[in-house]
Design a protein around this motif. Sequence first.
Motif, mmCIF file in Angstrom:
data_model
loop_
_atom_site.group_PDB
_atom_site.id
_atom_site.type_symbol
_atom_site.label_atom_id
_atom_site.label_comp_id
_atom_site.label_asym_id
_atom_site.label_seq_id
_atom_site.Cartn_x
_atom_site.Cartn_y
_atom_site.Cartn_z
ATOM 1 N N ASP A 65 -7.073 1.588 1.958
ATOM 2 C CA ASP A 65 -8.110 0.589 2.224
ATOM 3 C C ASP A 65 -7.600 -0.828 1.975
ATOM 4 N N SER A 66 -6.718 -0.968 1.008
ATOM 5 C CA SER A 66 -6.241 -2.301 0.631
ATOM 6 C C SER A 66 -5.370 -2.956 1.703
ATOM 7 N N VAL A 67 -4.875 -2.176 2.666
ATOM 8 C CA VAL A 67 -3.988 -2.751 3.688
ATOM 9 C C VAL A 67 -4.556 -2.617 5.102
ATOM 10 N N LYS A 68 -5.685 -1.937 5.244
ATOM 11 C CA LYS A 68 -6.265 -1.745 6.576
ATOM 12 C C LYS A 68 -6.536 -3.086 7.241
ATOM 13 N N GLY A 69 -6.173 -3.156 8.505
ATOM 14 C CA GLY A 69 -6.377 -4.380 9.259
ATOM 15 C C GLY A 69 -5.262 -5.401 9.085
ATOM 16 N N ARG A 70 -4.371 -5.185 8.117
ATOM 17 C CA ARG A 70 -3.258 -6.113 7.891
ATOM 18 C C ARG A 70 -1.904 -5.465 8.166
ATOM 19 N N PHE A 71 -1.778 -4.187 7.873
ATOM 20 C CA PHE A 71 -0.518 -3.462 8.049
ATOM 21 C C PHE A 71 -0.634 -2.507 9.234
ATOM 22 N N THR A 72 0.490 -2.316 9.921
ATOM 23 C CA THR A 72 0.550 -1.368 11.029
ATOM 24 C C THR A 72 1.813 -0.531 10.899
ATOM 25 N N ILE A 73 1.638 0.781 10.928
ATOM 26 C CA ILE A 73 2.774 1.692 10.888
ATOM 27 C C ILE A 73 3.049 2.202 12.293
ATOM 28 N N SER A 74 4.313 2.302 12.642
ATOM 29 C CA SER A 74 4.686 2.796 13.967
ATOM 30 C C SER A 74 6.021 3.520 13.851
ATOM 31 N N ARG A 75 6.378 4.264 14.896
ATOM 32 C CA ARG A 75 7.650 4.974 14.872
ATOM 33 C C ARG A 75 8.311 4.938 16.229
ATOM 34 N N ASP A 76 9.626 4.960 16.209
ATOM 35 C CA ASP A 76 10.430 5.046 17.418
ATOM 36 C C ASP A 76 11.358 6.235 17.218
ATOM 37 N N ASN A 77 10.963 7.378 17.761
ATOM 38 C CA ASN A 77 11.745 8.598 17.526
ATOM 39 C C ASN A 77 13.128 8.522 18.166
ATOM 40 N N ALA A 78 13.258 7.754 19.234
ATOM 41 C CA ALA A 78 14.563 7.609 19.878
ATOM 42 C C ALA A 78 15.552 6.904 18.948
ATOM 43 N N LYS A 79 15.026 6.055 18.062
ATOM 44 C CA LYS A 79 15.866 5.326 17.110
ATOM 45 C C LYS A 79 15.796 5.929 15.716
ATOM 46 N N ASN A 80 15.064 7.036 15.558
ATOM 47 C CA ASN A 80 14.892 7.657 14.232
ATOM 48 C C ASN A 80 14.424 6.641 13.199
ATOM 49 N N THR A 81 13.452 5.836 13.580
ATOM 50 C CA THR A 81 13.016 4.744 12.705
ATOM 51 C C THR A 81 11.498 4.648 12.676
ATOM 52 N N VAL A 82 10.973 4.393 11.482
ATOM 53 C CA VAL A 82 9.561 4.092 11.289
ATOM 54 C C VAL A 82 9.466 2.666 10.779
ATOM 55 N N TYR A 83 8.469 1.958 11.258
ATOM 56 C CA TYR A 83 8.283 0.552 10.897
ATOM 57 C C TYR A 83 6.961 0.364 10.162
ATOM 58 N N LEU A 84 6.937 -0.643 9.307
ATOM 59 C CA LEU A 84 5.691 -1.074 8.673
ATOM 60 C C LEU A 84 5.583 -2.580 8.885
ATOM 61 N N GLN A 85 4.734 -2.969 9.817
ATOM 62 C CA GLN A 85 4.481 -4.388 10.061
ATOM 63 C C GLN A 85 3.411 -4.856 9.095
ATOM 64 N N MET A 86 3.745 -5.839 8.286
ATOM 65 C CA MET A 86 2.834 -6.315 7.255
ATOM 66 C C MET A 86 2.474 -7.772 7.551
ATOM 67 N N ASN A 87 1.211 -8.002 7.844
ATOM 68 C CA ASN A 87 0.709 -9.342 8.142
ATOM 69 C C ASN A 87 -0.273 -9.788 7.070
ATOM 70 N N SER A 88 -0.540 -11.078 7.044
ATOM 71 C CA SER A 88 -1.505 -11.640 6.082
ATOM 72 C C SER A 88 -1.213 -11.149 4.664
ATOM 73 N N LEU A 89 0.030 -11.250 4.277
ATOM 74 C CA LEU A 89 0.442 -10.726 2.984
ATOM 75 C C LEU A 89 -0.203 -11.487 1.837
#
Length: 124
Positions: A65-89
Amino acid sequence: QVQLVESGGGLVQAGGSLRLSCAASGRTFSSYVIAWFRQVPGKEREFVAVIRWSVGITYYTDYADSVKGRFTISRDNAKNTVYLQMNSLKPEDTAVYYCAAGGVTSISSEYDYWGQGTQVTVSS
């Protein structure tokens, strides 16, 4: 088995953004649920976000709940990578951030594989 390496941490002012990356080894990366946790010294490790399986091109995700609306998790399986975009820190986002694999939910003890962590510091 999977090995995880986080990167992208650093020092940022409140209101700023950072993108964390979690690079994984292993040919079965796409089958793993990947989660981000964070920890402040002296406190329990805290769930941040998780990305699970996909239906078509849409992945199931969940956030604290503390990060909803500010953080976004995504993945790129072709690159074997998961990302965490953190906004409004915020200063309270300051912690060591870890990615983890092998679990399913938001409970850290479920996860078998962990990265070494990356420090995120948000100044006020």
